[in-house]
Design a protein around this motif. Structure first.
Motif: not given
Ligand code: PFF
Length: 448
Positions: A28-29, A106
């Motif tokens: 996601l980062g 997460y």
């Protein structure tokens, strides 16, 4: 599948290992935080700083982690016990704890990406086409406790299913399919985005170096992002390294993983900014950007539903392969330290993490009270990313730089088989530069 009494499983191929490790790093980062930080703090100028950090420091710390795992052939706690003794296993414990906690939230966000894939095809575009509609849809979704918990359970059940099949039969097999799919999707989305009328403004914002925007804050954000993006500091690369063949060229593998991770981060910006600017929408950050801004953008495109589906599929793959790696830290720990078999480890740990995920899933919709002014999910994210991960990274560097230096050199060079050309640079980065840089990020990141 291995059991605690049988032979330790190994990656079946170099390609499989690279896909799994890159799958962990690409998450996601990469998709929202890298482009956002880059755009905000100076475009191309910040990319240069980011590159310097990942090439020199990120690569060195990753290599350190891989060498620890491959030498000890154990989970992160066992590795530090075996190679360091004394209080060093605490670093492994920190990693285990961090992976457990990060995965609990997460997986909640990964669940959102699953729901949004289907929503894209089922009416989200119509909702997002009206002003404020995408934001309303998002609030309604995260406030639905049944749906969000169901998504969390689907994700965790799938993660358990993969881990249960082991390293080569589970993780490697799925990453070998998912990661190439991710590359294809991102390429399609880039072509769509940069060919939109008005896309240049976004490219300009993203890439034109603007040194006046570069600040100490931006540099630290880039360094922190590099560290997070490479999944360092929590024993993932120690765990993955423990299944790596003893003749693999670790410096080369590390370079490939870093290159893939950085390319995807860079490419994500090529998807997001041209599209957002083409439709004159303000580029925010975080969940706001991915779950609110982008659906509003897709809603204005021809065939938007398809592109929205593809985008959330991309996000799902990125997030899911990171979940798999976080879970493997926990499962390998249970197998090596608690001597459970893999099936029991996966099921029991999977159930525990899912339970811990429930308050995170409920917190974003406001169903449970905040923790010192933050949602439960944000509080866990803050503690793990800003406090625990950097501490882990600092101690890994110090461990190889000062304590287990000869052993690490021996391992990285495959016991003298390979020439490790950058040994001196690597050594001083681990001894001094990495601990100093990561400490700076750690101290500035502690603002709650
Ligand atoms: N590297 C992942 C990303 O950039 O989103 C996030 C991540 C995954 C961090 C796994 C840490 C981790 F252990």
């Amino acid at each position: 599948m291995e059991s605690n009494s049988g032979k330790r499983d190994q990656w079946g191929s170099k390609f499989g290992f690279i896909m799994a490790a890159a799958g962990s790093a690409i998450g996601l980062g990469n998709v929202w935080r890298f482009p956002y930080i880059t755009g905000k703090y100076g475009g191309g100028a910040l990319v240069v700083i980011y590159l310097l950090f990942v090439i020199f420091i990120g690569t060195s710390v990753m290599l350190a982690e891989l060498s620890i795992g491959r030498k000890a052939r154990l989970d992160s706690v066992g590795s530090f016990k075996k190679l360091g003794g004394g209080a060093w296993p605490l670093v492994g414990w920190l990693g285990f704890f961090c992976a457990f906690v990060i995965l609990s939230y997460y997986s909640v966000i990964t669940g959102w990406t699953v729901a949004y894939m289907f929503k894209s095809l089922g009416g989200l575009m119509e909702q997002a086409a009206v002003s404020g509609g995408a934001a309303d849809a998002f609030v309604a979704f995260v406030s639905d406790p049944v749906l969000t918990i169901l998504c969390l359970m689907v994700v965790m059940a799938s993660v358990v299913g993969v881990a249960y099949r082991g390293i080569s039969g589970g993780i490697e097999k799925s990453c070998k399919v998912l990661m190439p799919a991710l590359f294809v999707i991102i390429l399609i989305l880039i072509v769509r985005s940069v060919t939109l009328p008005g896309a240049e403004a976004g490219l300009r914002f993203y890439l034109l170096p603007d040194f006046s925007k570069v600040s100490a804050e931006g540099i630290l954000a880039a360094v922190g992002q590099g560290f997070y993006s490479l999944s360092l500091g929590m024993g993932i690369m120690i765990t993955y390294g423990s299944y790596l063949g003893s003749h693999e060229d670790m410096p080369k593998l590390t370079r490939t993983i870093v290159l893939l991770d950085t390319s995807v981060a860079f490419m994500a910006g090529l998807v997001i900014f041209p599209a957002v600017f083409a439709f004159g929408i303000d580029a925010g950050s975080g969940p706001g950007l991915t779950f609110v801004t982008l659906p509003a953008v897709f809603a204005q495109m021809p065939m938007g539903a398809i592109f929205s589906f593809a985008f959330f599929a991309l996000l799902f793959i990125a997030a899911f392969t990171s979940c798999i790696s976080l879970f493997e830290v926990v499962v390998t720990f249970a197998v090596d330290e608690l001597h459970w078999n893999r099936a029991k480890s996966a099921l029991a740990m999977g159930a525990a993490i899912t339970l811990l995920g429930v308050p995170s899933a409920l917190s974003v919709g406001g169903h449970i009270p905040q923790v010192f002014g933050k949602d439960f999910l944000d509080a866990l994210d803050f503690i793990t990313n800003n406090a625990i991960m950097p501490i882990g990274g600092i101690f890994v560097s110090i461990f190889v730089g000062w304590i287990w230096t000869k052993g690490a050199l021996d391992e990285i060079s495959n016991r003298g088989e390979l020439k490790f050309k950058f040994y001196k640079a690597w050594l001083w980065i681990c001894r001094l530069i990495a601990p100093v840089c990561i400490t700076a990020v750690f101290i500035t990141g502690l603002k709650w």
